[in-house]
Write an enzyme that holds these catalytic residues in place. Structure first.
Site, PDB file in Angstrom:
ATOM      1  N   HIS A 100       1.868   4.297  -3.186  1.00 53.08           N
ATOM      2  CA  HIS A 100       1.939   5.840  -2.980  1.00 53.08           C
ATOM      3  C   HIS A 100       3.039   6.447  -3.569  1.00 53.08           C
ATOM      4  O   HIS A 100       2.995   7.514  -4.321  1.00 53.08           O
ATOM      5  CB  HIS A 100       1.769   6.242  -1.472  1.00 53.08           C
ATOM      6  CG  HIS A 100       0.586   6.140  -0.988  1.00 53.08           C
ATOM      7  ND1 HIS A 100      -0.491   7.089  -1.239  1.00 53.08           N
ATOM      8  CD2 HIS A 100      -0.199   5.546   0.174  1.00 53.08           C
ATOM      9  CE1 HIS A 100      -1.694   6.820  -0.724  1.00 53.08           C
ATOM     10  NE2 HIS A 100      -1.462   5.848   0.220  1.00 53.08           N
ATOM     11  N   HIS A 126       0.813  -1.089   0.182  1.00 51.95           N
ATOM     12  CA  HIS A 126       0.124   0.038  -0.062  1.00 51.95           C
ATOM     13  C   HIS A 126       0.920   1.318  -0.122  1.00 51.95           C
ATOM     14  O   HIS A 126       0.696   2.109  -0.734  1.00 51.95           O
ATOM     15  CB  HIS A 126      -1.035   0.182   1.354  1.00 51.95           C
ATOM     16  CG  HIS A 126      -1.754   1.283   1.240  1.00 51.95           C
ATOM     17  ND1 HIS A 126      -3.161   1.260   0.995  1.00 51.95           N
ATOM     18  CD2 HIS A 126      -1.525   2.416   1.632  1.00 51.95           C
ATOM     19  CE1 HIS A 126      -3.565   2.437   1.169  1.00 51.95           C
ATOM     20  NE2 HIS A 126      -2.637   3.188   1.977  1.00 51.95           N
ATOM     21  N   GLU A 127       1.818   1.333   0.935  1.00 45.00           N
ATOM     22  CA  GLU A 127       2.829   2.508   1.061  1.00 45.00           C
ATOM     23  C   GLU A 127       3.702   2.618  -0.187  1.00 45.00           C
ATOM     24  O   GLU A 127       3.847   3.724  -0.777  1.00 45.00           O
ATOM     25  CB  GLU A 127       3.595   2.505   2.279  1.00 45.00           C
ATOM     26  CG  GLU A 127       2.717   2.216   3.469  1.00 45.00           C
ATOM     27  CD  GLU A 127       1.696   3.331   3.854  1.00 45.00           C
ATOM     28  OE1 GLU A 127       1.765   4.556   2.943  1.00 45.00           O
ATOM     29  OE2 GLU A 127       0.644   3.127   4.542  1.00 45.00           O
TER      30      GLU A 127
END
Length: 165
Positions: free
Chosen positions: A146, A142-143
């Site tokens: 980004h 998820h990170e």
């Protein structure tokens, strides 16, 4: 020199902000003197999200408008990933409801790899390689997304994979 104001959940870029869709630049040698401040800002904002919304294990620098390849994770202890790159992704995948500090009341059903191995620099500038499994693998993916300008909304399983918290 003016005192820096602490970062809060209100400083996190929200869904629709065009900066969230940009690919981040590497942390350069000239940026190292800024890292301590950037990490403090990420930590402060994440802690405020925890207080307000009851979640938050990691945050990526672009969520605060810092368009650099930097991730801050805090579970048992802080982990800083500088210039992370993906080494391997498992073939095995799993499905979960993902949340994001950039849209804290929305959950998105996504599919993630069961494990991921990242190469990155630590705060001492040493090259590291770590394999993350299960919920930590999901968090790191998820990170990392980004940093690539990808939000979990863009990874939704289908048009019905959204719900309010």
């Amino acid at each position: 020199m003016p005192t820096r104001l602490p970062k809060t959940a209100d400083d996190i870029l929200k869904l629709g902000d065009p900066r969230l869709y940009l690919t981040c630049e590497p942390v350069e040698e000239a940026d190292w003197e800024l890292l301590v401040d950037w990490i403090a800002q990420l930590r402060e904002a994440m802690q405020d999200v925890r207080r307000r919304y009851g979640f938050g294990r990691g945050i990526a620098a672009p969520q605060l408008g810092i368009l650099k390849r930097l991730i801050y994770i805090e579970i048992e202890e802080p982990l800083v990933l500088i210039k992370p790159t993906v080494v391997t992704l498992s073939e095995e995948r799993f499905t979960l409801w993902d949340d994001c500090m950039s849209f804290p009341n929305l959950l998105v059903e996504v599919e993630r790899h069961r494990s991921i191995t990242l190469s990155y620099l630590n705060l001492e500038g040493q090259q590291c390689e770590t394999t993350f499994q299960d919920d930590r693998a999901e968090l790191v993916q998820h990170e990392f997304d980004h940093l690539e300008g990808i939000l979990c909304t863009m990874r939704a399983r289908d048009a019905r994979s959204f719900r309010w918290r």
